[in-house]
Design a protein around this motif. Structure first.
Motif, PDB file in Angstrom:
ATOM      1  N   HIS A 174      64.774 -25.058 -16.831  1.00 45.76           N
ATOM      2  CA  HIS A 174      65.309 -24.260 -15.839  1.00 45.76           C
ATOM      3  C   HIS A 174      65.738 -23.493 -16.935  1.00 45.76           C
ATOM      4  O   HIS A 174      66.909 -23.061 -17.241  1.00 45.76           O
ATOM      5  CB  HIS A 174      66.939 -25.607 -16.412  1.00 45.76           C
ATOM      6  N   PRO A 175      65.646 -22.635 -16.013  1.00 45.61           N
ATOM      7  CA  PRO A 175      65.852 -20.882 -16.259  1.00 45.61           C
ATOM      8  C   PRO A 175      66.941 -20.604 -15.454  1.00 45.61           C
ATOM      9  O   PRO A 175      67.544 -20.857 -14.643  1.00 45.61           O
ATOM     10  CB  PRO A 175      64.189 -19.752 -15.583  1.00 45.61           C
ATOM     11  N   ILE A 176      67.811 -19.362 -16.706  1.00 43.17           N
ATOM     12  CA  ILE A 176      68.804 -19.086 -15.720  1.00 43.17           C
ATOM     13  C   ILE A 176      68.803 -17.859 -16.306  1.00 43.17           C
ATOM     14  O   ILE A 176      67.887 -17.221 -17.311  1.00 43.17           O
ATOM     15  CB  ILE A 176      70.035 -19.266 -16.643  1.00 43.17           C
ATOM     16  N   ILE A 177      68.939 -16.554 -14.830  1.00 44.36           N
ATOM     17  CA  ILE A 177      69.050 -15.106 -14.988  1.00 44.36           C
ATOM     18  C   ILE A 177      70.636 -14.972 -15.222  1.00 44.36           C
ATOM     19  O   ILE A 177      71.615 -15.302 -14.056  1.00 44.36           O
ATOM     20  CB  ILE A 177      68.784 -14.605 -13.518  1.00 44.36           C
ATOM     21  N   ILE A 178      70.715 -13.919 -16.253  1.00 43.11           N
ATOM     22  CA  ILE A 178      72.469 -13.462 -16.403  1.00 43.11           C
ATOM     23  C   ILE A 178      72.562 -12.487 -15.656  1.00 43.11           C
ATOM     24  O   ILE A 178      71.830 -11.324 -15.500  1.00 43.11           O
ATOM     25  CB  ILE A 178      72.624 -13.113 -17.790  1.00 43.11           C
ATOM     26  N   THR A 179      73.733 -11.887 -14.424  1.00 45.56           N
ATOM     27  CA  THR A 179      73.662 -10.326 -14.052  1.00 45.56           C
ATOM     28  C   THR A 179      75.170 -10.344 -14.088  1.00 45.56           C
ATOM     29  O   THR A 179      76.055 -11.177 -14.591  1.00 45.56           O
ATOM     30  CB  THR A 179      73.038 -10.492 -12.072  1.00 45.56           C
ATOM     31  N   ALA A 180      75.653  -9.027 -13.763  1.00 44.43           N
ATOM     32  CA  ALA A 180      77.253  -9.029 -14.189  1.00 44.43           C
ATOM     33  C   ALA A 180      77.993  -9.071 -12.747  1.00 44.43           C
ATOM     34  O   ALA A 180      77.799  -8.871 -11.458  1.00 44.43           O
ATOM     35  CB  ALA A 180      76.570  -6.879 -13.688  1.00 44.43           C
ATOM     36  N   ILE A 181      78.639  -8.981 -13.023  1.00 48.22           N
ATOM     37  CA  ILE A 181      80.347  -9.478 -12.142  1.00 48.22           C
ATOM     38  C   ILE A 181      80.320  -7.889 -11.352  1.00 48.22           C
ATOM     39  O   ILE A 181      80.246  -6.282 -11.666  1.00 48.22           O
ATOM     40  CB  ILE A 181      81.403  -9.779 -13.216  1.00 48.22           C
ATOM     41  N   ASN A 182      80.639  -7.798 -10.118  1.00 52.12           N
ATOM     42  CA  ASN A 182      80.906  -6.840  -9.248  1.00 52.12           C
ATOM     43  C   ASN A 182      79.174  -5.966  -9.222  1.00 52.12           C
ATOM     44  O   ASN A 182      79.306  -4.694  -8.379  1.00 52.12           O
ATOM     45  CB  ASN A 182      81.516  -5.651  -9.886  1.00 52.12           C
ATOM     46  N   SER A 183      78.045  -6.475  -9.210  1.00 53.77           N
ATOM     47  CA  SER A 183      76.578  -6.377  -8.909  1.00 53.77           C
ATOM     48  C   SER A 183      76.205  -6.957  -7.644  1.00 53.77           C
ATOM     49  O   SER A 183      77.687  -7.073  -6.810  1.00 53.77           O
ATOM     50  CB  SER A 183      75.377  -7.384 -10.025  1.00 53.77           C
ATOM     51  N   PHE A 184      75.513  -6.368  -7.250  1.00 51.88           N
ATOM     52  CA  PHE A 184      74.970  -6.091  -5.644  1.00 51.88           C
ATOM     53  C   PHE A 184      73.771  -6.697  -5.833  1.00 51.88           C
ATOM     54  O   PHE A 184      73.251  -5.105  -6.341  1.00 51.88           O
ATOM     55  CB  PHE A 184      75.959  -5.163  -4.629  1.00 51.88           C
ATOM     56  N   HIS A 185      72.729  -6.759  -5.266  1.00 53.20           N
ATOM     57  CA  HIS A 185      71.293  -7.142  -5.922  1.00 53.20           C
ATOM     58  C   HIS A 185      70.637  -7.433  -4.016  1.00 53.20           C
ATOM     59  O   HIS A 185      68.937  -8.098  -3.934  1.00 53.20           O
ATOM     60  CB  HIS A 185      71.332  -8.651  -6.120  1.00 53.20           C
ATOM     61  N   GLY A 202      66.656 -28.358 -21.323  1.00 50.70           N
ATOM     62  CA  GLY A 202      65.626 -27.779 -20.509  1.00 50.70           C
ATOM     63  C   GLY A 202      65.997 -26.113 -20.293  1.00 50.70           C
ATOM     64  O   GLY A 202      65.150 -25.265 -19.636  1.00 50.70           O
ATOM     65  N   GLN A 203      67.504 -26.020 -20.479  1.00 47.95           N
ATOM     66  CA  GLN A 203      68.038 -24.603 -19.953  1.00 47.95           C
ATOM     67  C   GLN A 203      67.899 -23.576 -21.120  1.00 47.95           C
ATOM     68  O   GLN A 203      68.162 -23.842 -22.343  1.00 47.95           O
ATOM     69  CB  GLN A 203      69.419 -24.513 -19.969  1.00 47.95           C
ATOM     70  N   GLY A 204      67.532 -22.403 -20.656  1.00 46.49           N
ATOM     71  CA  GLY A 204      67.573 -20.966 -21.971  1.00 46.49           C
ATOM     72  C   GLY A 204      67.651 -20.159 -20.363  1.00 46.49           C
ATOM     73  O   GLY A 204      67.261 -20.227 -19.078  1.00 46.49           O
ATOM     74  N   VAL A 205      67.570 -18.636 -21.192  1.00 40.36           N
ATOM     75  CA  VAL A 205      68.233 -17.453 -20.789  1.00 40.36           C
ATOM     76  C   VAL A 205      66.238 -17.059 -20.099  1.00 40.36           C
ATOM     77  O   VAL A 205      66.110 -16.960 -20.758  1.00 40.36           O
ATOM     78  CB  VAL A 205      68.901 -16.961 -21.101  1.00 40.36           C
ATOM     79  N   ALA A 206      65.708 -17.034 -18.773  1.00 36.33           N
ATOM     80  CA  ALA A 206      64.766 -16.974 -18.449  1.00 36.33           C
ATOM     81  C   ALA A 206      65.304 -14.345 -18.723  1.00 36.33           C
ATOM     82  O   ALA A 206      63.817 -14.203 -19.345  1.00 36.33           O
ATOM     83  CB  ALA A 206      64.683 -16.782 -16.973  1.00 36.33           C
ATOM     84  N   ALA A 207      66.551 -14.221 -18.010  1.00 29.66           N
ATOM     85  CA  ALA A 207      66.262 -13.360 -17.637  1.00 29.66           C
ATOM     86  C   ALA A 207      68.135 -12.324 -17.210  1.00 29.66           C
ATOM     87  O   ALA A 207      68.441 -13.231 -17.673  1.00 29.66           O
ATOM     88  CB  ALA A 207      65.444 -11.984 -16.962  1.00 29.66           C
ATOM     89  N   ILE A 208      67.739 -11.368 -17.868  1.00 32.43           N
ATOM     90  CA  ILE A 208      69.157 -10.002 -17.798  1.00 32.43           C
ATOM     91  C   ILE A 208      69.529  -9.265 -16.653  1.00 32.43           C
ATOM     92  O   ILE A 208      67.642  -8.368 -16.924  1.00 32.43           O
ATOM     93  CB  ILE A 208      69.592  -9.351 -18.916  1.00 32.43           C
ATOM     94  N   MET A 209      69.135  -9.544 -15.782  1.00 34.56           N
ATOM     95  CA  MET A 209      69.413  -8.886 -15.104  1.00 34.56           C
ATOM     96  C   MET A 209      70.766  -7.108 -14.400  1.00 34.56           C
ATOM     97  O   MET A 209      71.147  -7.987 -14.121  1.00 34.56           O
ATOM     98  CB  MET A 209      68.594  -8.797 -13.260  1.00 34.56           C
TER      99      MET A 209
END
Length: 404
Positions: free
Chosen positions: A114-125, A175-182
């Motif tokens: 269960h991959p998790i991607i971390i992004t920033a508050i106030n981001s835009f993608h 099964g969770q883990g950090v997949a990426a930081i974006m």
């Protein structure tokens, strides 16, 4: 459909940094299609490249080799930290590709279920469903649920909060883990906020420690907009994956997702695009790269950016009750208005439109200046003079209204 809150303006044609409406009025374009028309309008080299390509072949399937695509990919990897490129049509699509790549990497290389991607508050993608989920602004999520699972958010430029979130995710189990930081190298829609070296170098360290991938969103900052080819170059880091669009084709739709060889896990059939990397769009991209390099555009971007910030800072010193901050890199700059001063970024955009200058807000209080990279010293002076006049006029109107 009513998806755009449009200004009352119809553009008929343009040349250089100037646009003209259907009544013949001239405008200085400091919006550039929102940081997209990097060579301005009706640029000779871009016109010639697109015209010549149309005379040959404008589109074929990616089932066949496309020489223009290969040439553009070669330039991109030779002028970045990447080894491979995937082409698409927009920034949102490029970010979707990056997210898919990171998820496959997490499953196949990190054994994360269960991959998790971390992004920033106030981001835009971007505006697609997964891209708005990656965007750390609840206003873009409203009424579009259920959102894509697997995203969590952290304050931008706060390395301690990020470290704490990573630690918490990694300890959950199941099964969770950090997949990426974006992260965006500079938050554009979030108010023209530059990343800090401490934060981005901390991200790189966390990714090395955990095996997670470091994704940099360069959709608005890439292709010389910041005074360097890529925004991440300001921060002393090398992302594993980065995305690009907007200026890549000078206004012709094209996007790209680039990665290092270590995370090049896509196989045939994993991802695709019908139009992505077609000969016409890549010919435009090649023309943009040639102008950037042959005309030393980065030097102009640096000089004109310093000019904008210097003039805005002088105005801030004269009007401290109106201007809170001036910030940016190269030719992506923001002037933040004081909250409660009675003048909003939208007010300024409307006033400047009437005065013959096109700008676009970056949030409720930040006026964004993103002119073409070819903008001249004289054009910057004219635009900033009109900005100062508009701000003075609007603040005087607010003062009168408050005294009534």
């Amino acid at each position: 459909m009513s998806t755009y809150g449009r200004f009352p303006l119809t553009i008929s044609h343009g040349k250089g940094c100037k646009l003209y409406d259907d009544a013949g009025k001239e405008y200085l374009d400091f919006t550039a299609g929102i940081a997209t028309c990097c060579l301005g309008h009706s640029h000779e080299k871009l016109k010639a490249a697109v015209t010549a390509q149309m005379e040959k072949v404008h589109h074929v399937s990616n089932l066949y080799f496309i020489p223009e695509q290969a040439k553009l990919a070669k330039w991109l990897v030779e002028n970045s930290c990447a080894d491979k490129a995937f082409f698409c049509n927009s920034g949102a699509e490029a970010n979707e590709a990056a997210i898919k790549l990171a998820r496959k990497y997490a499953h196949t290389k990190l054994n994360i279920d269960h991959p998790i991607i971390i992004t920033a508050i106030n981001s835009f993608h971007g505006r697609t469903l997964t891209a708005i989920t990656a965007t750390g602004q609840p206003k873009y999520h409203q009424n579009f649920g259920p959102l894509t699972p697997g995203f969590e958010y952290t304050p931008y430029n706060d390395i301690n909060s990020l470290r704490n979130l990573v630690k918490e995710i990694q300890s959950r189990g199941g099964g969770q883990g950090v997949a990426a930081i974006m992260m965006e190298a500079l938050q554009g829609e979030g108010g023209i906020v530059q990343g800090s070296e401490e934060f981005f170098q901390g991200i790189q360290e966390i990714c090395k420690e955990t095996g997670a991938l470091f994704i940099c969103d360069e959709v608005q900052t890439g292709m010389g907009r910041t005074g360097k080819i890529w925004g991440y170059e300001h921060l002393g880091v090398e992302p594993d994956i980065f995305t690009n669009a907007k200026a890549l084709g000078g206004g012709v739709p094209i996007g790209a997702m680039l990665c290092k060889e270590k995370c090049n896990v896509f196989a045939p059939g994993d991802h695709a695009s019908t139009y992505g990397g077609n000969p016409l769009a890549c010919a435009a991209g090649l023309a943009v790269t040639e102008v950037i390099m042959e005309q030393n555009l980065l030097k102009n971007v640096q000089q004109r950016g310093e000019q904008i910030r210097s003039l805005a800072t002088e105005l801030k010193a004269k009007s401290p009750k109106l201007i809170k901050d001036v910030r940016g890199w190269g030719l992506i700059n923001g002037v933040e208005l004081v909250e409660g001063c009675g003048v909003t970024a939208a007010d300024m955009a409307k006033a400047l439109l009437a005065a013959g200058v096109l700008v676009v807000p970056a949030g409720p209080s930040v006026v964004r200046f993103v002119p073409p990279l070819i903008v001249s010293e004289e054009e910057v002076n004219i635009a900033m003079e009109k900005f100062a006049t508009a701000l003075e006029t609007l603040s005087a109107q607010v003062a009168v209204e408050n005294n009534v």
